[in-house]
Design an enzyme around this catalytic site. Structure first.
Site, PDB file in Angstrom:
ATOM      1  N   TYR A  59     -29.968  29.157 -26.099  1.00  0.00           N
ATOM      2  CA  TYR A  59     -30.688  29.037 -27.377  1.00  0.00           C
ATOM      3  C   TYR A  59     -32.106  29.616 -27.284  1.00  0.00           C
ATOM      4  O   TYR A  59     -32.637  30.145 -28.261  1.00  0.00           O
ATOM      5  CB  TYR A  59     -30.691  27.584 -27.861  1.00  0.00           C
ATOM      6  CG  TYR A  59     -29.331  27.178 -28.389  1.00  0.00           C
ATOM      7  CD1 TYR A  59     -28.414  26.523 -27.570  1.00  0.00           C
ATOM      8  CD2 TYR A  59     -28.934  27.528 -29.675  1.00  0.00           C
ATOM      9  CE1 TYR A  59     -27.145  26.212 -28.034  1.00  0.00           C
ATOM     10  CE2 TYR A  59     -27.663  27.225 -30.148  1.00  0.00           C
ATOM     11  CZ  TYR A  59     -26.766  26.573 -29.322  1.00  0.00           C
ATOM     12  OH  TYR A  59     -25.515  26.281 -29.780  1.00  0.00           O
ATOM     13  N   GLN A  96     -24.193  28.179 -42.970  1.00  0.00           N
ATOM     14  CA  GLN A  96     -23.732  27.776 -41.639  1.00  0.00           C
ATOM     15  C   GLN A  96     -24.674  28.375 -40.580  1.00  0.00           C
ATOM     16  O   GLN A  96     -24.572  28.025 -39.408  1.00  0.00           O
ATOM     17  CB  GLN A  96     -22.304  28.259 -41.380  1.00  0.00           C
ATOM     18  CG  GLN A  96     -21.289  27.730 -42.370  1.00  0.00           C
ATOM     19  CD  GLN A  96     -19.932  28.387 -42.185  1.00  0.00           C
ATOM     20  OE1 GLN A  96     -19.065  27.877 -41.450  1.00  0.00           O
ATOM     21  NE2 GLN A  96     -19.752  29.529 -42.838  1.00  0.00           N
ATOM     22  N   ILE A  98     -28.030  29.364 -38.450  1.00  0.00           N
ATOM     23  CA  ILE A  98     -29.187  28.609 -37.945  1.00  0.00           C
ATOM     24  C   ILE A  98     -30.443  29.479 -37.915  1.00  0.00           C
ATOM     25  O   ILE A  98     -31.496  29.029 -37.477  1.00  0.00           O
ATOM     26  CB  ILE A  98     -28.876  28.018 -36.548  1.00  0.00           C
ATOM     27  CG1 ILE A  98     -28.526  29.106 -35.522  1.00  0.00           C
ATOM     28  CG2 ILE A  98     -27.732  26.998 -36.644  1.00  0.00           C
ATOM     29  CD1 ILE A  98     -28.314  28.565 -34.102  1.00  0.00           C
ATOM     30  N   HIS A 114     -25.417  23.517 -40.286  1.00  0.00           N
ATOM     31  CA  HIS A 114     -25.245  23.537 -38.824  1.00  0.00           C
ATOM     32  C   HIS A 114     -26.572  23.484 -38.085  1.00  0.00           C
ATOM     33  O   HIS A 114     -26.618  23.777 -36.895  1.00  0.00           O
ATOM     34  CB  HIS A 114     -24.461  24.805 -38.414  1.00  0.00           C
ATOM     35  CG  HIS A 114     -23.020  24.760 -38.826  1.00  0.00           C
ATOM     36  ND1 HIS A 114     -22.193  25.862 -38.759  1.00  0.00           N
ATOM     37  CD2 HIS A 114     -22.248  23.766 -39.345  1.00  0.00           C
ATOM     38  CE1 HIS A 114     -20.984  25.530 -39.190  1.00  0.00           C
ATOM     39  NE2 HIS A 114     -21.002  24.275 -39.568  1.00  0.00           N
ATOM     40  N   GLY A 181     -19.801  36.338 -45.989  1.00  0.00           N
ATOM     41  CA  GLY A 181     -19.998  36.599 -44.557  1.00  0.00           C
ATOM     42  C   GLY A 181     -19.548  35.494 -43.636  1.00  0.00           C
ATOM     43  O   GLY A 181     -20.185  35.202 -42.622  1.00  0.00           O
ATOM     44  N   THR A 182     -18.398  34.869 -43.964  1.00  0.00           N
ATOM     45  CA  THR A 182     -17.867  33.851 -43.060  1.00  0.00           C
ATOM     46  C   THR A 182     -16.366  34.062 -42.889  1.00  0.00           C
ATOM     47  O   THR A 182     -15.668  34.443 -43.829  1.00  0.00           O
ATOM     48  CB  THR A 182     -18.162  32.420 -43.563  1.00  0.00           C
ATOM     49  OG1 THR A 182     -17.630  31.468 -42.630  1.00  0.00           O
ATOM     50  CG2 THR A 182     -17.585  32.172 -44.943  1.00  0.00           C
ATOM     51  N   ALA A 226     -22.394  43.002 -46.796  1.00  0.00           N
ATOM     52  CA  ALA A 226     -23.096  42.056 -47.672  1.00  0.00           C
ATOM     53  C   ALA A 226     -24.305  42.710 -48.344  1.00  0.00           C
ATOM     54  O   ALA A 226     -24.611  42.418 -49.508  1.00  0.00           O
ATOM     55  CB  ALA A 226     -23.536  40.842 -46.853  1.00  0.00           C
TER      56      ALA A 226
HETATM   57  N1  APR Z   1     -21.235  41.945 -44.336  1.00  0.00           N
HETATM   58  C1  APR Z   1     -20.392  40.967 -44.734  1.00  0.00           C
HETATM   59  N2  APR Z   1     -19.571  40.292 -43.891  1.00  0.00           N
HETATM   60  C2  APR Z   1     -19.640  40.617 -42.589  1.00  0.00           C
HETATM   61  C3  APR Z   1     -20.493  41.635 -42.095  1.00  0.00           C
HETATM   62  C4  APR Z   1     -21.315  42.303 -43.039  1.00  0.00           C
HETATM   63  N3  APR Z   1     -22.153  43.279 -42.670  1.00  0.00           N
HETATM   64  N4  APR Z   1     -20.308  41.727 -40.749  1.00  0.00           N
HETATM   65  C5  APR Z   1     -19.366  40.807 -40.428  1.00  0.00           C
HETATM   66  N5  APR Z   1     -18.959  40.153 -41.523  1.00  0.00           N
HETATM   67  C6  APR Z   1     -17.964  39.080 -41.613  1.00  0.00           C
HETATM   68  C7  APR Z   1     -16.838  39.189 -40.613  1.00  0.00           C
HETATM   69  O1  APR Z   1     -15.782  39.995 -41.140  1.00  0.00           O
HETATM   70  C8  APR Z   1     -16.418  37.717 -40.467  1.00  0.00           C
HETATM   71  O2  APR Z   1     -15.427  37.394 -41.433  1.00  0.00           O
HETATM   72  O3  APR Z   1     -18.637  37.877 -41.316  1.00  0.00           O
HETATM   73  C9  APR Z   1     -17.699  36.934 -40.774  1.00  0.00           C
HETATM   74  C10 APR Z   1     -18.319  36.302 -39.545  1.00  0.00           C
HETATM   75  O4  APR Z   1     -17.405  35.341 -39.063  1.00  0.00           O
HETATM   76  P1  APR Z   1     -17.808  34.463 -37.795  1.00  0.00           P
HETATM   77  O5  APR Z   1     -18.312  35.359 -36.725  1.00  0.00           O
HETATM   78  O6  APR Z   1     -16.640  33.569 -37.515  1.00  0.00           O
HETATM   79  O7  APR Z   1     -19.059  33.591 -38.285  1.00  0.00           O
HETATM   80  P2  APR Z   1     -19.029  32.317 -39.208  1.00  0.00           P
HETATM   81  O8  APR Z   1     -17.881  32.359 -40.161  1.00  0.00           O
HETATM   82  O9  APR Z   1     -20.382  32.184 -39.792  1.00  0.00           O
HETATM   83  O10 APR Z   1     -18.795  31.118 -38.146  1.00  0.00           O
HETATM   84  C11 APR Z   1     -18.843  29.789 -38.654  1.00  0.00           C
HETATM   85  O11 APR Z   1     -18.590  28.945 -36.391  1.00  0.00           O
HETATM   86  O12 APR Z   1     -19.123  29.169 -34.193  1.00  0.00           O
HETATM   87  C12 APR Z   1     -19.396  28.453 -35.319  1.00  0.00           C
HETATM   88  O13 APR Z   1     -21.379  27.296 -35.796  1.00  0.00           O
HETATM   89  C13 APR Z   1     -20.832  28.581 -35.723  1.00  0.00           C
HETATM   90  O14 APR Z   1     -21.753  28.632 -37.964  1.00  0.00           O
HETATM   91  C14 APR Z   1     -20.774  29.205 -37.111  1.00  0.00           C
HETATM   92  C15 APR Z   1     -19.371  28.880 -37.578  1.00  0.00           C
END
Ligand code: APR
Length: 244
Positions: A59, A96, A98, A114, A181-182, A226
């Site tokens: 971290y 989600q 940080i 989170h 973006g998740t 995004a």
């Molecule tokens: N624009 C839009 N979306 C994007 C971009 C971009 N430039 N780059 C990547 N992505 C998308 C990917 O396709 C993916 O679907 O963002 C998403 C990221 O997914 P993860 O890496 O799984 O992240 P997230 O969904 O935020 O994870 C949720 O998991 O590990 C834990 O606590 C951690 O908060 C996190 C949680």
């Protein structure tokens, strides 16, 4: 086109993808954080108690990158701040993430479900406090003066996300839910779209680089970066109520 009849409230969920174009790693992309370190080692209470120094180091590096690495909000963060400013109803951002990029873009109605990288808390006092420097195992709590009790103010796997009551109330009342973006792999956030759909009223929209794990649950899915999709969405929805 997310048809919003009256300017009700909007809830926006964001994930790591919204910060990717600011230069921060996602988690599950091929070049993401979980391709380099194991969740069990750095993102669980068990991992922290097994090797606190390793977790603090993980971290500390992310905290330094965010505060000293020239990381800035991108057009997606800025567009959401504009939406909060110009939308005639309430806009709540539930992130989600940080990082502090939503705040730095100007968003104020924000929940970090989170936790926050630039905060720490004492396992005894439980009070979060701002902390931009490196955290060592020997660091003393400024309140209780003990060593070995400070940890990142981040929600790890197996821990309870923050402000869930407030989030669920907002989801129940909203007229538009947008996920940005998740990947839709981590609950409870991955279940928010179903909670909204069960309410039967709100429209649901996903803006993501590629369809997420829960894409089929959304009324509309748009794919792309995004920094392009979010400003276009904000222009569209503000235009639909004559706010621009
Ligand atoms: N624009 C839009 N979306 C994007 C971009 C971009 N430039 N780059 C990547 N992505 C998308 C990917 O396709 C993916 O679907 O963002 C998403 C990221 O997914 P993860 O890496 O799984 O992240 P997230 O969904 O935020 O994870 C949720 O998991 O590990 C834990 O606590 C951690 O908060 C996190 C949680």
């Amino acid at each position: 086109m997310p048809q919003v009849s009256t300017p009700g409230s909007i809830v926006v969920l964001t994930g790591a993808g919204i910060s990717k174009e600011s230069g921060l790693d996602t988690f599950r992309d091929h070049d993401g954080l979980w391709a380099r370190v194991r969740i069990e080692d750095v993102a669980t209470p068990e991992g922290f108690h097994r090797d606190p120094g390793r977790v603090q180091h993980f971290y500390n590096a992310r905290r330094r990158e965010l505060s000293e690495g020239g990381i800035e909000p991108n057009p997606a963060h800025l567009a959401l701040a504009r939406l909060e400013r110009d939308w005639p109803g309430e806009v709540l951002i539930v992130t989600q993430n940080i990082d502090d990029l939503h705040e730095r873009a100007g968003t104020s109605n924000l929940i970090h479900m989170h936790g926050e990288l630039l905060k720490i808390r004492c396992e005894r006092c439980q009070r979060p406090m701002r902390w931009a420097a490196d955290l060592e195992v020997s660091s003393l709590c400024p309140d209780c003066g003990r060593a070995g009790v400070l940890r990142p103010h981040v929600v790890w796997f197996g821990e309870v996300p923050l402000e869930m009551d407030r989030i669920l109330t907002a989801l129940d009342r909203c007229s538009l839910f947008v996920s940005i973006g998740t990947s839709g792999h981590v609950y409870p956030a991955a279940g928010f779209v179903s909670a909204v759909r069960n309410g039967g009223r709100a429209r649901t929209l996903e803006l993501n680089l590629e369809p997420s794990n829960g894409a089929s649950l959304f009324h509309d899915v748009r794919t792309g970066p995004a920094s392009e999709l979010v400003p276009a969405f904000v222009d569209e929805v503000l235009t639909s109520v004559g706010a621009i």
